[in-house]
Structure formats: C-alpha cells, structure tokens
Design a protein around this motif. Structure first.
Motif, PDB file in Angstrom:
ATOM      1  N   LYS A  29    -139.116 -18.480-109.892  1.00 39.28           N
ATOM      2  CA  LYS A  29    -138.179 -18.792-108.813  1.00 39.28           C
ATOM      3  C   LYS A  29    -137.752 -17.521-108.066  1.00 39.28           C
ATOM      4  O   LYS A  29    -137.522 -17.539-106.867  1.00 39.28           O
ATOM      5  CB  LYS A  29    -136.947 -19.536-109.353  1.00 39.28           C
ATOM      6  CG  LYS A  29    -137.253 -20.991-109.669  1.00 39.28           C
ATOM      7  CD  LYS A  29    -136.089 -21.699-110.333  1.00 39.28           C
ATOM      8  CE  LYS A  29    -134.897 -21.861-109.427  1.00 39.28           C
ATOM      9  NZ  LYS A  29    -135.165 -22.658-108.209  1.00 39.28           N
ATOM     10  N   GLY A  30    -137.662 -16.434-108.820  1.00 41.89           N
ATOM     11  CA  GLY A  30    -137.283 -15.164-108.199  1.00 41.89           C
ATOM     12  C   GLY A  30    -138.279 -14.785-107.101  1.00 41.89           C
ATOM     13  O   GLY A  30    -137.913 -14.160-106.112  1.00 41.89           O
ATOM     14  N   LEU A  49    -133.541 -26.293-107.159  1.00 37.06           N
ATOM     15  CA  LEU A  49    -133.429 -27.059-105.915  1.00 37.06           C
ATOM     16  C   LEU A  49    -133.792 -28.518-106.215  1.00 37.06           C
ATOM     17  O   LEU A  49    -134.802 -29.049-105.757  1.00 37.06           O
ATOM     18  CB  LEU A  49    -134.370 -26.475-104.852  1.00 37.06           C
ATOM     19  CG  LEU A  49    -133.991 -25.043-104.451  1.00 37.06           C
ATOM     20  CD1 LEU A  49    -135.216 -24.204-104.157  1.00 37.06           C
ATOM     21  CD2 LEU A  49    -133.069 -25.066-103.256  1.00 37.06           C
ATOM     22  N   GLY A  50    -132.981 -29.146-107.041  1.00 31.71           N
ATOM     23  CA  GLY A  50    -133.303 -30.481-107.566  1.00 31.71           C
ATOM     24  C   GLY A  50    -134.108 -30.298-108.844  1.00 31.71           C
ATOM     25  O   GLY A  50    -134.777 -29.284-109.045  1.00 31.71           O
ATOM     26  N   SER A  51    -134.033 -31.309-109.729  1.00 31.60           N
ATOM     27  CA  SER A  51    -134.734 -31.150-111.009  1.00 31.60           C
ATOM     28  C   SER A  51    -136.252 -31.174-110.822  1.00 31.60           C
ATOM     29  O   SER A  51    -137.000 -30.611-111.604  1.00 31.60           O
ATOM     30  CB  SER A  51    -134.296 -32.226-111.992  1.00 31.60           C
ATOM     31  OG  SER A  51    -134.618 -33.497-111.511  1.00 31.60           O
ATOM     32  N   LEU A  62    -151.396 -29.341-110.500  1.00 31.50           N
ATOM     33  CA  LEU A  62    -151.279 -28.283-109.486  1.00 31.50           C
ATOM     34  C   LEU A  62    -151.266 -26.897-110.132  1.00 31.50           C
ATOM     35  O   LEU A  62    -151.626 -25.913-109.503  1.00 31.50           O
ATOM     36  CB  LEU A  62    -150.011 -28.485-108.651  1.00 31.50           C
ATOM     37  CG  LEU A  62    -150.115 -29.575-107.583  1.00 31.50           C
ATOM     38  CD1 LEU A  62    -148.750 -29.865-106.969  1.00 31.50           C
ATOM     39  CD2 LEU A  62    -151.105 -29.193-106.493  1.00 31.50           C
ATOM     40  N   ALA A  63    -150.827 -26.861-111.389  1.00 30.46           N
ATOM     41  CA  ALA A  63    -150.836 -25.577-112.102  1.00 30.46           C
ATOM     42  C   ALA A  63    -152.192 -25.345-112.775  1.00 30.46           C
ATOM     43  O   ALA A  63    -152.338 -24.416-113.574  1.00 30.46           O
ATOM     44  CB  ALA A  63    -149.718 -25.562-113.141  1.00 30.46           C
ATOM     45  N   HIS A  85    -141.943 -25.980-111.034  1.00 28.59           N
ATOM     46  CA  HIS A  85    -142.127 -24.547-111.219  1.00 28.59           C
ATOM     47  C   HIS A  85    -142.182 -24.165-112.697  1.00 28.59           C
ATOM     48  O   HIS A  85    -142.848 -23.194-113.068  1.00 28.59           O
ATOM     49  CB  HIS A  85    -141.044 -23.779-110.459  1.00 28.59           C
ATOM     50  CG  HIS A  85    -141.368 -23.669-108.991  1.00 28.59           C
ATOM     51  ND1 HIS A  85    -140.432 -23.729-108.001  1.00 28.59           N
ATOM     52  CD2 HIS A  85    -142.559 -23.529-108.366  1.00 28.59           C
ATOM     53  CE1 HIS A  85    -141.047 -23.626-106.822  1.00 28.59           C
ATOM     54  NE2 HIS A  85    -142.334 -23.506-107.022  1.00 28.59           N
ATOM     55  N   MET A  86    -141.520 -24.942-113.540  1.00 26.15           N
ATOM     56  CA  MET A  86    -141.656 -24.676-114.987  1.00 26.15           C
ATOM     57  C   MET A  86    -143.107 -24.913-115.402  1.00 26.15           C
ATOM     58  O   MET A  86    -143.688 -24.119-116.165  1.00 26.15           O
ATOM     59  CB  MET A  86    -140.710 -25.584-115.783  1.00 26.15           C
ATOM     60  CG  MET A  86    -140.768 -25.360-117.274  1.00 26.15           C
ATOM     61  SD  MET A  86    -140.316 -23.674-117.761  1.00 26.15           S
ATOM     62  CE  MET A  86    -138.570 -23.852-118.004  1.00 26.15           C
TER      63      MET A  86
END
Ligand SMILES: Cc1ncc(COP(=O)(O)O)c(C=O)c1O
Length: 411
Positions: free
Chosen positions: A279-280, A114-116, A150-151, A122-123
């Motif tokens: 993402k799933g 959803l955009g880079s 954040l991670a 999320h990566m």
C-alpha cells in the motif's frame, strides 16, 4: 475499469496485448444483466435492484455531521498516512476488544484500507505469486478468486456450505497437493450462500493452519449484520489466530458507508506489514475526513449498527416468506445481506443466468445469478435485501406475476 462485456479483454491500441494476468480473468458473468438493467433505467422503467449488496440506507447523521465538519478543516485535505491515522487504528482495536474480546496492537496489527476489497486484493498481491496456490470458498465472491489470479497464483475453490466438510477438504488438499496451499481464504457469514459458523470452526482452522503451515485471510465483511440473536464469531477471537492470519472488516455494511471506501485489515503483524508495504507504494491512504468520521462512527454509533441489522432481519423475513408463499424453498439466513434462493421447478433447468434475465426483463427485478459465483452457484439466485420491505413485497408480487403463480395466503 471492469471488463463489463462477456468477451475477455485482449489488446490495446497498436495491438499491444494487455498483461497475461488480465487474460487469466474469466468473462464477467453479470455483464448481460447489468446492461439490461441500465437500458431499462435509461428508458425510465422502474427496476427493483436486488443485484448488489450496495446499501441504500443513509449512515447515522452523527457520522455525516462529523464528515461535514472535517471537510471544512484545510489540514484534512492533504495526503493522509497510508496505514490510517493512529486514532482510527486504536478505535478499530478498541471495537475488536469490545465486541469479540480480541486484543490487537493498533500500531502494527491494524491497517486501514480503501474498503476491505482493496485490502483483500492487495494482501493477495503481497502474498501470492506464480506457483502459489490459495484455497477459496465456493460458491465464490468473485474477488476471492480473482485477486489470487491477478497475483498470478492458482485457485482451488472448495464448497463452504457444509463448513466442517470444507475443513476436511482443506486437510485433503494439504495432504495431496505439492507444493501445499499457501493461503486459505474464509468468509463467514458467507457471500453469497449466507452460510454461518461457530467459534469452534476457527479453533480447528487455526489448528490446521499451524499443522500444515498455511496462512489465513478471514473476510468478515458481514460481521455486523446478524439476526435472531446469532453473533458471527471473529477469527481473531480464536487463540493462536494472530500467529497465522488476518481478518478484513468494513464500514460498508453495518455503518452503511459503502461509497466512503473504508475498511480494515487486522491480525498477524508480518502479514499486516506485507500489506502496508504494498500500500505504501500504491496509495496515499484514505481521505482524512473520512477517517475522522469513521472514528466517530465506531465510538458513538453502535446502536445505529444494531438498528440496521434489525432492519435487514425484517427485510429478510419479508423476502423469504414472500418467495416461499410463491412455492419456492428458501432458507432463512442467520446473517448477511443476501437471500440465497434455490431456483424452483420448472425453471431450474433454464440456468441461473437466463432465469435472472427473465426476472429482469419480465418482472423488472434485478438479481444475481448463482452462476456468477462459480459452478457451485448454478441453480441458485442471490437476492440482496437492500431495498425496503415495501419494495421487496412489490418484487415478490412482480416475480409471481412473471412466473404466473399466485402467492399462498400468509401463515
Ligand atoms: C464478502 C465481501 N467482502 C468484501 C466486500 C467489499 O466490501 P468493501 O466495501 O469493504 O470493499 C463485499 C461487498 O459486497 C463482500 O460481499
């Protein structure tokens, strides 16, 4: 919601605290400027907005026509597949091969995001955790550092304005930090400084990644916006890159589709799989009509991408020449959507935030203060070349008037 104030987020109702990870985020430094911009706009005052790399140009009509058609098909309104439809992933792999000679398997080496920015964040969530360290570029496009924070990971920001020095500092960090960095983030053409590299840089980066065993994320958001015959190299065109990292690309810039939220993460299959797993759980994929229009864009609109790059190149010339005629010392970037301008004397000591506020208040020109990109950005402004040439000339005149300097005649 972004914390738009300069005060860090703390508690929610009943004094229940937000998660510690949110408290790790520093105050949002663009808050004051954005607030003033909105106040001016609501008072009906014209603001020339060079603050954000948010394209104002429309996508090619072929793309919007395809979107309209896809919108009318009821089957496109269901949840789509989280990874992106197969033809879209094939198109991304095809474009990589056409433009860079990089071979990717669309089945497991490409995923739609959803955009880079979403893909990048999320990566980081998939890779980083407490005790892990990532090296990110400085000056820093904020999300490169914040996604790691954040991670719950740690950030080391290394100056990228001399790219080979950056690599030397990566080596130094790998040799002196324990545990070693897990991840190195690169972003060329670089936002905000406009720094560019050649393919040899990536050859060395891949060699180092293998030697010191770190992963690489290349944020290639400005791949399509290059000037004067320069062609930004892709990390994925480097032999061995698929063993160590991924690259993020986007339809936001070259295809002027920023609001559509579509980008891609391609490369190492285990890393792509880690992102797919996160993402799933978090999302159901991109609106299918958008994906279909994106296929048409990549298949048929390469000439529109070249035309928009040419347009940005002309705007760059107008802005760089205009500011230099005011006595500034601004370099001409080879790529990207920004002019990274050193604040001239005697204004530098004012600090980039106050100087940007002055330009906003007195010239009606919104720019981003370099300090918003970390300490290394202090002393600079970032001006996005998203308004047309006439508006950019108007911006230069307004800046000159506000600083009480005349423009030197054109050379
Ligand atoms: C370096 C960089 N990466 C990523 C993005 C986000 O792009 P997208 O619209 O694909 O999320 C931007 C947008 O400004 C950017 O400058």
């Amino acid at each position: 919601m972004r914390n738009e104030s300069e005060v860090p987020l703390t508690d929610t109702p009943f004094n229940i605290p937000v998660a510690d990870r949110l408290k790790r985020l520093p105050p949002y430094l663009f808050g004051r400027i954005n607030k003033l911009k909105y106040q001016k706009r609501s008072a009906g005052i014209d603001v020339i907005d060079l603050g954000m790399g948010n394209p104002t140009d429309a996508p090619d009509p072929l793309i919007t026509e395809k979107m309209k058609e896809a919108l009318l098909d009821p089957k496109n309104h269901r949840y789509s597949v989280a990874n992106g439809i197969s033809n879209l992933r094939k198109e991304v792999a095809g474009r990589y091969f056409r433009l860079y000679g990089a071979r990717l398997n669309p089945d497991d080496e490409v995923i739609a995001c959803l955009g880079s920015k979403e893909g990048f964040s999320h990566m980081c969530l998939a890779l980083m955790g407490p005790g892990d360290t990532a090296i990110v570029p400085a000056p820093t496009f904020p999300i490169h550092a914040y996604s790691v924070m954040l991670a719950s990971g740690n950030v080391i920001a290394l100056d990228v304005r001399e790219p080979y020095k950056f690599l030397e500092n990566v080596v130094y960090t790998c040799e002196h930090l324990y545990p070693k960095p897990k991840l190195v983030v690169v972003n060329f053409p670089h936002n905000p400084s406009g720094t560019c590299i050649d393919q040899d840089f990536y050859v060395e980066l891949v060699r180092l990644a293998k030697k010191y065993k770190f992963l690489v994320i290349s944020d290639f958001a400005y791949a399509d916006i290059c000037f004067d015959g320069y062609k930004a190299p892709s990390f994925l065109a480097t032999p061995g890159s698929l063993d160590v990292g991924v690259e993020l690309t986007t339809m936001s810039k070259g295809f002027s589709m920023a609001g559509w939220r579509i980008g891609f993460c391609s490369g190492n299959r285990e890393m792509v799989r880690a992102l797919a797993t996160i993402k799933g759980y978090y999302d159901y994929g991109i609106f299918q009509a958008t994906q279909i229009a994106a296929i048409v864009a990549m298949r048929h609109c390469e000439s529109a991408v070249q035309a928009i790059a040419k347009e940005y190149g002309e705007r760059r010339d107008v802005l760089v020449e205009g500011l230099n005629r005011l006595g500034w010392d601004v370099e001409r970037p080879q790529a990207g959507m920004f002019v990274w301008a050193k604040i001239p004397e005697p204004w530098a000591e004012m600090g980039s935030i106050d100087f940007a506020m002055k330009l906003m208040e007195e010239a009606g020109v919104a720019v981003s203060p370099g300090r918003g990109f970390g300490e290394e950005g202090e002393g600079y402004l970032r001006l996005a070349i998203v308004e047309n040439s006439q508006r950019l000339r108007q911006a230069v005149r307004a800046i000159g008037k506000c600083l009480k300097v005349e423009q030197a005649p054109a050379a």
